[in-house]
Design a protein around this motif. Structure first.
Motif, PDB file in Angstrom:
ATOM      1  N   ILE A 112       0.867  -1.186   0.000  1.00  0.00           N
ATOM      2  CA  ILE A 112       0.000   0.000   0.000  1.00  0.00           C
ATOM      3  C   ILE A 112       0.901   1.233   0.000  1.00  0.00           C
ATOM      4  O   ILE A 112       1.413   1.662   1.025  1.00  0.00           O
ATOM      5  N   ARG A 113       1.096   1.797  -1.205  1.00  0.00           N
ATOM      6  CA  ARG A 113       1.939   2.986  -1.360  1.00  0.00           C
ATOM      7  C   ARG A 113       1.132   4.226  -1.728  1.00  0.00           C
ATOM      8  O   ARG A 113       1.631   5.336  -1.632  1.00  0.00           O
ATOM      9  N   ASN A 114      -0.103   4.021  -2.176  1.00  0.00           N
ATOM     10  CA  ASN A 114      -0.945   5.144  -2.600  1.00  0.00           C
ATOM     11  C   ASN A 114      -2.149   5.260  -1.675  1.00  0.00           C
ATOM     12  O   ASN A 114      -3.056   4.421  -1.704  1.00  0.00           O
ATOM     13  N   MET A 115      -2.174   6.306  -0.853  1.00  0.00           N
ATOM     14  CA  MET A 115      -3.265   6.496   0.100  1.00  0.00           C
ATOM     15  C   MET A 115      -4.430   7.304  -0.478  1.00  0.00           C
ATOM     16  O   MET A 115      -5.453   7.462   0.161  1.00  0.00           O
ATOM     17  N   GLU A 116      -4.265   7.825  -1.682  1.00  0.00           N
ATOM     18  CA  GLU A 116      -5.327   8.644  -2.276  1.00  0.00           C
ATOM     19  C   GLU A 116      -6.680   7.940  -2.330  1.00  0.00           C
ATOM     20  O   GLU A 116      -7.693   8.530  -1.941  1.00  0.00           O
ATOM     21  N   PRO A 117      -6.751   6.665  -2.778  1.00  0.00           N
ATOM     22  CA  PRO A 117      -8.062   6.018  -2.851  1.00  0.00           C
ATOM     23  C   PRO A 117      -8.734   5.811  -1.488  1.00  0.00           C
ATOM     24  O   PRO A 117      -9.940   5.608  -1.426  1.00  0.00           O
ATOM     25  N   TRP A 134     -12.717   6.516  -6.139  1.00  0.00           N
ATOM     26  CA  TRP A 134     -13.685   5.560  -5.580  1.00  0.00           C
ATOM     27  C   TRP A 134     -13.457   4.176  -6.167  1.00  0.00           C
ATOM     28  O   TRP A 134     -13.439   3.171  -5.431  1.00  0.00           O
ATOM     29  N   LEU A 135     -13.266   4.109  -7.501  1.00  0.00           N
ATOM     30  CA  LEU A 135     -13.016   2.818  -8.141  1.00  0.00           C
ATOM     31  C   LEU A 135     -11.732   2.187  -7.608  1.00  0.00           C
ATOM     32  O   LEU A 135     -11.701   0.994  -7.283  1.00  0.00           O
ATOM     33  N   ARG A 136     -10.677   2.998  -7.514  1.00  0.00           N
ATOM     34  CA  ARG A 136      -9.408   2.478  -6.990  1.00  0.00           C
ATOM     35  C   ARG A 136      -9.556   2.063  -5.536  1.00  0.00           C
ATOM     36  O   ARG A 136      -8.933   1.097  -5.088  1.00  0.00           O
ATOM     37  N   GLY A 137     -10.386   2.808  -4.799  1.00  0.00           N
ATOM     38  CA  GLY A 137     -10.624   2.465  -3.398  1.00  0.00           C
ATOM     39  C   GLY A 137     -11.304   1.123  -3.247  1.00  0.00           C
ATOM     40  O   GLY A 137     -10.949   0.322  -2.358  1.00  0.00           O
ATOM     41  N   LEU A 139     -11.167  -1.369  -5.401  1.00  0.00           N
ATOM     42  CA  LEU A 139     -10.188  -2.392  -5.766  1.00  0.00           C
ATOM     43  C   LEU A 139      -9.169  -2.598  -4.647  1.00  0.00           C
ATOM     44  O   LEU A 139      -8.771  -3.731  -4.351  1.00  0.00           O
ATOM     45  N   THR A 140      -8.777  -1.508  -3.999  1.00  0.00           N
ATOM     46  CA  THR A 140      -7.834  -1.603  -2.883  1.00  0.00           C
ATOM     47  C   THR A 140      -8.418  -2.417  -1.738  1.00  0.00           C
ATOM     48  O   THR A 140      -7.742  -3.276  -1.151  1.00  0.00           O
ATOM     49  N   LYS A 141      -9.681  -2.169  -1.410  1.00  0.00           N
ATOM     50  CA  LYS A 141     -10.331  -2.881  -0.301  1.00  0.00           C
ATOM     51  C   LYS A 141     -10.424  -4.383  -0.585  1.00  0.00           C
ATOM     52  O   LYS A 141     -10.155  -5.217   0.291  1.00  0.00           O
ATOM     53  N   VAL A 142     -10.812  -4.725  -1.817  1.00  0.00           N
ATOM     54  CA  VAL A 142     -10.891  -6.142  -2.190  1.00  0.00           C
ATOM     55  C   VAL A 142      -9.489  -6.762  -2.189  1.00  0.00           C
ATOM     56  O   VAL A 142      -9.305  -7.901  -1.758  1.00  0.00           O
ATOM     57  N   SER A 143      -8.511  -5.998  -2.647  1.00  0.00           N
ATOM     58  CA  SER A 143      -7.136  -6.491  -2.715  1.00  0.00           C
ATOM     59  C   SER A 143      -6.566  -6.758  -1.329  1.00  0.00           C
ATOM     60  O   SER A 143      -5.844  -7.739  -1.115  1.00  0.00           O
ATOM     61  N   ILE A 144      -6.883  -5.891  -0.378  1.00  0.00           N
ATOM     62  CA  ILE A 144      -6.434  -6.069   1.004  1.00  0.00           C
ATOM     63  C   ILE A 144      -6.999  -7.367   1.585  1.00  0.00           C
ATOM     64  O   ILE A 144      -6.296  -8.132   2.262  1.00  0.00           O
ATOM     65  N   LYS A 145      -8.258  -7.620   1.300  1.00  0.00           N
ATOM     66  CA  LYS A 145      -8.902  -8.843   1.808  1.00  0.00           C
ATOM     67  C   LYS A 145      -8.291 -10.091   1.184  1.00  0.00           C
ATOM     68  O   LYS A 145      -8.101 -11.112   1.852  1.00  0.00           O
ATOM     69  N   LYS A 146      -7.952 -10.013  -0.107  1.00  0.00           N
ATOM     70  CA  LYS A 146      -7.399 -11.161  -0.830  1.00  0.00           C
ATOM     71  C   LYS A 146      -5.948 -11.445  -0.449  1.00  0.00           C
ATOM     72  O   LYS A 146      -5.509 -12.601  -0.432  1.00  0.00           O
ATOM     73  N   ALA A 147      -5.173 -10.410  -0.127  1.00  0.00           N
ATOM     74  CA  ALA A 147      -3.726 -10.542   0.063  1.00  0.00           C
ATOM     75  C   ALA A 147      -3.365 -11.458   1.225  1.00  0.00           C
ATOM     76  O   ALA A 147      -4.002 -11.437   2.281  1.00  0.00           O
ATOM     77  N   ASP A 148      -2.308 -12.245   1.033  1.00  0.00           N
ATOM     78  CA  ASP A 148      -1.776 -13.075   2.115  1.00  0.00           C
ATOM     79  C   ASP A 148      -0.845 -12.265   3.008  1.00  0.00           C
ATOM     80  O   ASP A 148      -0.739 -12.532   4.204  1.00  0.00           O
ATOM     81  N   ARG A 149      -0.142 -11.290   2.408  1.00  0.00           N
ATOM     82  CA  ARG A 149       0.700 -10.362   3.174  1.00  0.00           C
ATOM     83  C   ARG A 149       0.508  -8.967   2.603  1.00  0.00           C
ATOM     84  O   ARG A 149       0.268  -8.793   1.412  1.00  0.00           O
ATOM     85  N   ILE A 150       0.616  -7.969   3.486  1.00  0.00           N
ATOM     86  CA  ILE A 150       0.454  -6.570   3.089  1.00  0.00           C
ATOM     87  C   ILE A 150       1.651  -5.782   3.611  1.00  0.00           C
ATOM     88  O   ILE A 150       2.039  -5.918   4.778  1.00  0.00           O
ATOM     89  N   ILE A 151       2.226  -4.955   2.747  1.00  0.00           N
ATOM     90  CA  ILE A 151       3.331  -4.089   3.144  1.00  0.00           C
ATOM     91  C   ILE A 151       2.826  -2.665   3.272  1.00  0.00           C
ATOM     92  O   ILE A 151       2.252  -2.111   2.327  1.00  0.00           O
ATOM     93  N   ALA A 152       3.022  -2.075   4.440  1.00  0.00           N
ATOM     94  CA  ALA A 152       2.735  -0.656   4.659  1.00  0.00           C
ATOM     95  C   ALA A 152       4.060   0.088   4.574  1.00  0.00           C
ATOM     96  O   ALA A 152       5.043  -0.328   5.178  1.00  0.00           O
ATOM     97  N   VAL A 153       4.094   1.184   3.829  1.00  0.00           N
ATOM     98  CA  VAL A 153       5.376   1.863   3.575  1.00  0.00           C
ATOM     99  C   VAL A 153       5.664   2.986   4.569  1.00  0.00           C
ATOM    100  O   VAL A 153       6.698   3.647   4.467  1.00  0.00           O
ATOM    101  N   SER A 154       4.754   3.218   5.528  1.00  0.00           N
ATOM    102  CA  SER A 154       4.991   4.255   6.531  1.00  0.00           C
ATOM    103  C   SER A 154       4.157   3.956   7.771  1.00  0.00           C
ATOM    104  O   SER A 154       3.214   3.152   7.725  1.00  0.00           O
ATOM    105  N   GLN A 155       4.500   4.615   8.862  1.00  0.00           N
ATOM    106  CA  GLN A 155       3.723   4.467  10.089  1.00  0.00           C
ATOM    107  C   GLN A 155       2.294   4.949   9.883  1.00  0.00           C
ATOM    108  O   GLN A 155       1.340   4.384  10.426  1.00  0.00           O
ATOM    109  N   PHE A 156       2.129   6.025   9.086  1.00  0.00           N
ATOM    110  CA  PHE A 156       0.785   6.551   8.819  1.00  0.00           C
ATOM    111  C   PHE A 156      -0.071   5.518   8.104  1.00  0.00           C
ATOM    112  O   PHE A 156      -1.235   5.290   8.467  1.00  0.00           O
ATOM    113  N   VAL A 157       0.501   4.883   7.079  1.00  0.00           N
ATOM    114  CA  VAL A 157      -0.243   3.869   6.334  1.00  0.00           C
ATOM    115  C   VAL A 157      -0.587   2.694   7.241  1.00  0.00           C
ATOM    116  O   VAL A 157      -1.718   2.193   7.237  1.00  0.00           O
TER     117      VAL A 157
END
Length: 227
Positions: A112-117, A134-137, A139-157
């Motif tokens: 997760i490198r793009n927080m805009e969505p 909204w569309l990217r958002g 897709l991001t939500k579905v992608s988060i649910k599907k992912a086995d691992r998630i990388i956050a690139v900052s403390q904020f994320v």
């Protein structure tokens, strides 16, 4: 003995702006530390990385010239790429972006490198940008649910994801974007501009907060007349 893995990455979409820098630095650095695992990297034709990384365990797959539009690249990644992953018996695919490969037959890792969505509603944008966000958002939500691992690139994320999505504790990791080590012994030419200026390395969009940057600079100027 550690089993050799087959790892795939797609560089077909989501590589504009910071994504280009991320991939152009990350993959050559990865090649320097890993000559064991097998990497399959899907790129557009004549991608510069295929010339930069000449290593037997890094295999570049150049995709067709018909993938010129963002929409066609998205369709190829979501429907054709899963077949390629299955054919090559890939163990895990990493997408260095919010979007996952939803039909992937293997483990998936997203970054997760793009927080805009996920934050666009906090700002006043043009309706077309809001719709795309909204569309990217979604897709991001579905992608988060599907992912086995998630990388956050900052403390904020990391904090935002933990507060807004349940069940991520065991599959999210904080991995900062890398920074090339600076050789302090290397000579360089100092930039000496005529007058003062501001440099903002961002897109001209609301969430990049250029307005706050200008307001802060104005306050600084009021305190120091020499600026």
């Amino acid at each position: 003995m550690v089993k050799k893995m087959k790892i795939a990455m797609t560089l077909l979409s989501g590589i504009r702006y910071g994504g280009i820098t991320y991939c152009m630095n990350f993959i050559p650095a990865l090649a320097k530390v890993d000559n064991v695992n097998e990497y399959h990297i899907f790129v557009q034709k004549d991608h510069p990385l295929s010339r930069m990384v000449k290593q037997n365990n890094f295999i570049f797959h150049e995709c067709g010239s018909e993938l010129q539009s963002a929409f066609m690249r998205l369709l190829w990644e979501q429907f054709k790429l899963p077949q390629e992953l299955k054919k090559r018996r890939i163990d895990v695919i990493f997408t260095a972006k919010n979007a996952n490969i939803l039909l992937a037959p293997c483990k998936t890792v997203i970054s997760i490198r793009n927080m805009e969505p996920l934050c666009y509603k906090q700002y006043k944008n043009h309706w077309e940008l809001d719709f795309l966000s909204w569309l990217r958002g979604q897709l991001t939500k579905v992608s988060i649910k599907k992912a086995d691992r998630i990388i956050a690139v900052s403390q904020f994320v990391l904090k935002h994801l933990q507060e807004n999505f349940s069940g991520l504790t065991d599959k999210i990791d904080l991995v900062y974007n890398g920074n090339t080590l600076w050789d302090c012994n290397k000579k360089f030419t100092e930039i000496k501009p005529n007058g003062h200026f501001l440099l903002s390395a961002s897109k001209f969009v609301a969430y990049a907060n250029q307005l706050n940057l200008l307001q802060g600079y104005a306050l600084l100027c009021q305190e120091d007349e020499n600026i």
